[in-house]
Design a protein around this motif. Structure first.
Motif, mmCIF file in Angstrom:
data_model
loop_
_atom_site.group_PDB
_atom_site.id
_atom_site.type_symbol
_atom_site.label_atom_id
_atom_site.label_comp_id
_atom_site.label_asym_id
_atom_site.label_seq_id
_atom_site.Cartn_x
_atom_site.Cartn_y
_atom_site.Cartn_z
ATOM 1 N N GLY A 51 13.907 -7.839 0.374
ATOM 2 C CA GLY A 51 12.694 -7.096 0.694
ATOM 3 C C GLY A 51 12.357 -6.080 -0.377
ATOM 4 O O GLY A 51 13.166 -5.790 -1.267
ATOM 5 N N PRO A 52 11.171 -5.517 -0.330
ATOM 6 C CA PRO A 52 10.740 -4.542 -1.333
ATOM 7 C C PRO A 52 11.474 -3.218 -1.184
ATOM 8 O O PRO A 52 11.892 -2.840 -0.086
ATOM 9 C CB PRO A 52 9.250 -4.387 -1.043
ATOM 10 N N VAL A 53 11.615 -2.496 -2.312
ATOM 11 C CA VAL A 53 12.303 -1.204 -2.322
ATOM 12 C C VAL A 53 11.372 -0.088 -2.783
ATOM 13 O O VAL A 53 11.324 0.989 -2.185
ATOM 14 C CB VAL A 53 13.555 -1.261 -3.227
ATOM 15 N N VAL A 54 10.590 -0.327 -3.846
ATOM 16 C CA VAL A 54 9.720 0.709 -4.381
ATOM 17 C C VAL A 54 8.574 0.066 -5.147
ATOM 18 O O VAL A 54 8.709 -1.041 -5.678
ATOM 19 C CB VAL A 54 10.507 1.677 -5.299
ATOM 20 N N THR A 96 3.729 -2.767 -9.971
ATOM 21 C CA THR A 96 4.928 -3.598 -9.900
ATOM 22 C C THR A 96 5.696 -3.240 -8.636
ATOM 23 O O THR A 96 5.944 -2.057 -8.365
ATOM 24 C CB THR A 96 5.836 -3.374 -11.122
ATOM 25 N N VAL A 97 6.063 -4.240 -7.858
ATOM 26 C CA VAL A 97 6.884 -4.029 -6.667
ATOM 27 C C VAL A 97 8.305 -4.482 -6.986
ATOM 28 O O VAL A 97 8.538 -5.647 -7.294
ATOM 29 C CB VAL A 97 6.345 -4.811 -5.454
ATOM 30 N N HIS A 98 9.247 -3.547 -6.941
ATOM 31 C CA HIS A 98 10.651 -3.866 -7.213
ATOM 32 C C HIS A 98 11.328 -4.233 -5.894
ATOM 33 O O HIS A 98 11.281 -3.470 -4.922
ATOM 34 C CB HIS A 98 11.349 -2.676 -7.856
ATOM 35 N N ALA A 100 3.629 6.692 -15.276
ATOM 36 C CA ALA A 100 3.534 5.936 -14.021
ATOM 37 C C ALA A 100 3.985 6.805 -12.863
ATOM 38 O O ALA A 100 4.507 7.905 -13.054
ATOM 39 C CB ALA A 100 4.377 4.661 -14.107
ATOM 40 N N MET A 101 3.766 6.294 -11.635
ATOM 41 C CA MET A 101 4.171 7.005 -10.425
ATOM 42 C C MET A 101 4.928 6.059 -9.504
ATOM 43 O O MET A 101 4.639 4.860 -9.437
ATOM 44 C CB MET A 101 2.945 7.546 -9.686
ATOM 45 N N PHE A 102 5.895 6.638 -8.791
ATOM 46 C CA PHE A 102 6.623 5.892 -7.763
ATOM 47 C C PHE A 102 5.871 5.982 -6.435
ATOM 48 O O PHE A 102 5.385 7.054 -6.065
ATOM 49 C CB PHE A 102 8.027 6.469 -7.546
ATOM 50 N N SER A 145 0.331 -0.138 1.473
ATOM 51 C CA SER A 145 1.726 -0.450 1.789
ATOM 52 C C SER A 145 1.989 -1.934 1.551
ATOM 53 O O SER A 145 1.054 -2.727 1.411
ATOM 54 C CB SER A 145 2.029 -0.094 3.240
ATOM 55 N N VAL A 146 3.266 -2.289 1.478
ATOM 56 C CA VAL A 146 3.638 -3.698 1.325
ATOM 57 C C VAL A 146 4.449 -4.126 2.545
ATOM 58 O O VAL A 146 5.080 -3.303 3.220
ATOM 59 C CB VAL A 146 4.449 -3.932 0.040
ATOM 60 N N VAL A 147 4.421 -5.394 2.833
ATOM 61 C CA VAL A 147 5.178 -5.925 3.968
ATOM 62 C C VAL A 147 6.670 -5.711 3.712
ATOM 63 O O VAL A 147 7.180 -6.030 2.631
ATOM 64 C CB VAL A 147 4.879 -7.423 4.171
ATOM 65 N N HIS A 148 7.361 -5.140 4.691
ATOM 66 C CA HIS A 148 8.786 -4.853 4.509
ATOM 67 C C HIS A 148 9.515 -4.985 5.845
ATOM 68 O O HIS A 148 8.892 -4.933 6.916
ATOM 69 C CB HIS A 148 8.978 -3.440 3.950
ATOM 70 N N PRO A 149 10.834 -5.170 5.811
ATOM 71 C CA PRO A 149 11.600 -5.279 7.060
ATOM 72 C C PRO A 149 11.544 -3.980 7.857
ATOM 73 O O PRO A 149 11.381 -2.901 7.288
ATOM 74 C CB PRO A 149 13.034 -5.547 6.571
#
Length: 704
Positions: A424-427, A437-439, A515-517, A561-565
């Motif tokens: 799943g995505p983290v940041v 970029t989705v890490h 960049a920004m987190f 937001s991104v889909v995440h658990p």
């Protein structure tokens, strides 16, 4: 987009040959390389900084104020007449910067230098006669809100109060009148000598950082010499005390303690402390370093592993002067690596074995990775080994302690998070041009599936906030402590020489926010940081700290937001957990003493007026020491430890026996961790009392 930058690069060859004709009054002159650097920095900041904004008239006024603050923060040198004269540049600095014109910078600096020399000469004359011990006045240290001196008489009055305060601080450090005056004479003579050898690179660096400050707190310029110091500070193999230093108002100031170094392990040094003097060995003479260049002071502070160095410190919040002793050591990856321990919590006949993994930074041996060494050291790989050992001891839960972890490698923040769920995505990382970029964790494995908690404080920053934010957003574990620092920006180091090769080995570096987190829920970690599920006050809770305290900090923003658990491991039981925490800690003596310490420290920090009467200041110092000793001993009573005496506090580390050093370790109190572990035990009880709505997928396989 790059047209302006390309145009500037095209004319740099001719700029290298151009001669700058500064004002004839200047002793240090701006050079062609400075003009070239300034224009290049201006172009980079306008086009590639995350804000992507061109310096304008409104910012010019701020740059001027910042430059004056950096030259004269205590408002001892410039008068209102001087500042009124400088106001002619308020709306033209941006124009000068775009053209690479630096003459006004040196004009202001020369007035500063002349005023500083005048002050030094006045002080040296003043120190020829004994100082007065009995006074009825007080010195105001609220420099931010202090107006500029109206005339020469008002300026000299400030000089007199300032040197009286310096003299009192030395008297409180056990120097008699004659010795204190001799120390100050030597100090001011050193500052005067330093002023005679200030070069144009140093002047340029001061202004360049006044200019970059208006973009954000983490964008800055390093001169060639400062670049070397920056590279050394970033090395974990440095032999010394383990501290990053900078120059603030002619005082060498500790800006950061390096994990694993002698400074942080001693517990005697804090960020913001000023180093006034340095001595070698147990008995070497103390060299006053006020007014020294940072690089010269560092030569005295650094040294071989195992050697002794004594430091005279002026404390960050109280201005008191202490002398401490450190044993220099090699700061390496091993010393700053993650470490684990098992804590046992007993309640109502049941024991909880809790594993605690403390991570000082998110480290990665990049050189070993480049070599292709499969046995490279990293946070994630080390934590795997620690988890294996803890699970063999059959722990009931795991706590990841990220207090005081200022960040590190982004890759490690992502990989470490991935140990606690399968994928799943983290940041999310968004660049200035909008590129996103989705890490993600993509290994389809969960290394640890048991109850998890994360302990944070207001010095947990950057990569720590990524990890804590991902654990909270997925509801994978309980987050405890206080809101994190709030640094949600990403910087890149630009070697300016790559773009202006004509000036070989003469240019510095630009550290720029690019960049920004953003958390996976779309919220930036900027300013607000990560808020804990359960708030526990920490050592600095009542003190202003964090990104929100920084001038020109970038704003908090949100994106999609991104889909995440969502494991639903905390949210369902959080109200019940908060009720237990409140009930348990309402009269908890450990927490109450913690709050009392914080309140008293904040009271000391908020003090902005100090008597210039020696006896009164000595009495205030004695009262402070007695109060802090009593608060420390309150902890020891609660834990059943031997009480401390004033002699215990005054004893130097090198004078302690091995038994005394061991006692210091045995009787250390970590009240925050103890409160957190009790709460984690409640958390484990609550999640085992009800059926889980979700489980952590992909548990570690037997083959791993």
């Amino acid at each position: 987009m790059l047209s302006r930058l390309i145009l500037i690069l095209c004319v740099f060859a001719s700029l290298a040959q151009a001669k700058v004709e500064p004002d004839v009054k200047l002793e240090a002159k701006p050079e062609a390389k400075h003009s070239a650097q300034l224009k290049l920095m201006d172009a980079f900041l306008a086009q590639h900084h995350y804000q992507s904004q061109l310096l304008d008239d409104a910012q010019s006024k701020i740059v001027l104020a910042k430059y004056l603050e950096m030259l004269d923060y205590r408002k001892l040198l410039f008068t209102k007449k001087d500042v009124d004269y400088f106001s002619q540049y308020e709306t033209t600095i941006d124009d000068f910067v775009h053209k690479g014109d630096l003459n006004f910078i040196f004009d202001i600096y020369m007035r500063h230098k002349q005023a500083r020399i005048a002050q030094i000469d006045w002080v040296l004359r003043h120190l020829e006669k004994p100082m007065s011990e009995q006074r009825t006045d007080a010195i105001n240290t609220d420099y931010d809100n202090m107006p500029w001196a109206t005339d020469e008489a008002a300026r000299q009055s400030r000089w007199e109060q300032h040197v009286q305060n310096e003299w009192i601080l030395l008297r409180l450090a056990s120097q008699d009148d004659e010795k204190a005056r001799e120390t100050l004479k030597k100090r001011y003579e050193n500052i005067k000598k330093r002023l005679q050898r200030v070069d144009s690179d140093e002047i340029f660096q001061t202004f360049a950082n006044a200019m970059t400050a208006v973009y954000d707190p983490h964008t800055s310029y390093f001169s060639p010499v400062s670049s070397e110091d920056f590279d050394i500070n970033m090395s974990l193999s440095l032999e010394g005390i383990g501290a990053q230093l900078t120059m603030e108002e002619e005082l060498v100031t500790i800006t950061k303690l390096i994990p694993g170094g002698p400074a942080i392990k001693s517990g005697q040094i804090q960020s913001g402390d000023k180093i006034l003097g340095v001595a070698q060995g147990k008995d070497g003479p103390m060299e006053d370093i006020v007014g020294w260049l940072t690089r010269d002071a560092v030569k005295l502070i650094r040294g071989k592993r195992g050697s002794t160095v004594r430091l005279r410190l002026q404390r960050a919040h109280s201005d008191e002067i202490d002398e401490i002793t450190l044993i220099r050591d090699k700061i390496n990856l091993e010393e700053s690596a993650a470490k684990s321990e098992i804590k046992t919590i007993e309640r109502e006949g049941k024991k909880y074995q809790l594993g605690v993994i403390t991570i000082p930074s998110f480290y990665l041996d990049f050189e070993a990775v480049r070599r292709g060494d499969k046995a490279y050291r990293s946070t994630t790989e080390d934590v795997k080994v620690l988890i294996d050992a803890l699970e063999k001891e059959k722990i009931d839960g795991l706590v990841i302690d990220l207090r005081y972890n200022g960040g590190g490698a982004l890759e490690e923040a992502v990989n470490l998070t991935g140990l606690f769920f399968d994928k799943g995505p983290v940041v999310q990382v968004r660049r200035a041009d909008g590129d996103l970029t989705v890490h993600e964790d993509e290994d389809n494995k969960t290394y640890y599936a048991g109850p998890l908690a994360v302990l944070i404080n207001n010095q947990s920053a950057s990569a720590s906030e990524i990890f804590a934010g991902a654990i909270k957003d997925t509801d994978r574990g309980l987050v405890l402590g206080q809101p994190t620092f709030g640094k949600g920006s990403v910087q890149n180091i630009i070697d300016l020489e790559r773009f202006i090769p004509t000036f070989k080995n003469q240019l510095g570096k630009l550290k720029m926010t690019i960049a920004m987190f953003y958390r996976i829920n779309g919220s930036s970690t900027q300013l607000k940081g990560v808020k804990p599920d359960i708030y526990i006050p920490n050592a600095e809770s009542l003190m202003p700290y964090g990104e929100s305290e920084e001038a020109f900090a970038l704003p908090w923003r949100t994106i999609q937001s991104v889909v995440h658990p969502d494991f639903l491991l905390v949210k369902p039981i959080l109200p019940a957990l908060q009720t237990r925490y409140d009930k348990k800690n309402q009269e908890n003596p450990v927490l109450q003493n913690l709050i009392a310490i914080h309140a008293y420290e904040k009271q000391l920090m908020d003090q902005k007026s100090f008597s210039l009467d020696l006896a009164k200041r000595q009495s205030e110092k004695t009262t402070r020491q007695e109060k802090l000793l009593a608060l420390q001993n309150n902890y020891r009573r609660i834990y059943g430890y031997p009480l401390l005496t004033e002699d215990d506090l005054d004893k130097k580390e090198t004078d302690k026996s091995e038994a005394e050093k061991q006692a210091d370790e045995d009787y250390q109190v970590d009240a925050i961790l103890d409160i957190a572990l009790e709460t984690v035990s409640d958390y484990i009880e609550l999640i085992t009392e009800q059926p889980a709505e979700s489980t952590v997928a992909g548990k570690k396989s037997a083959s791993e």
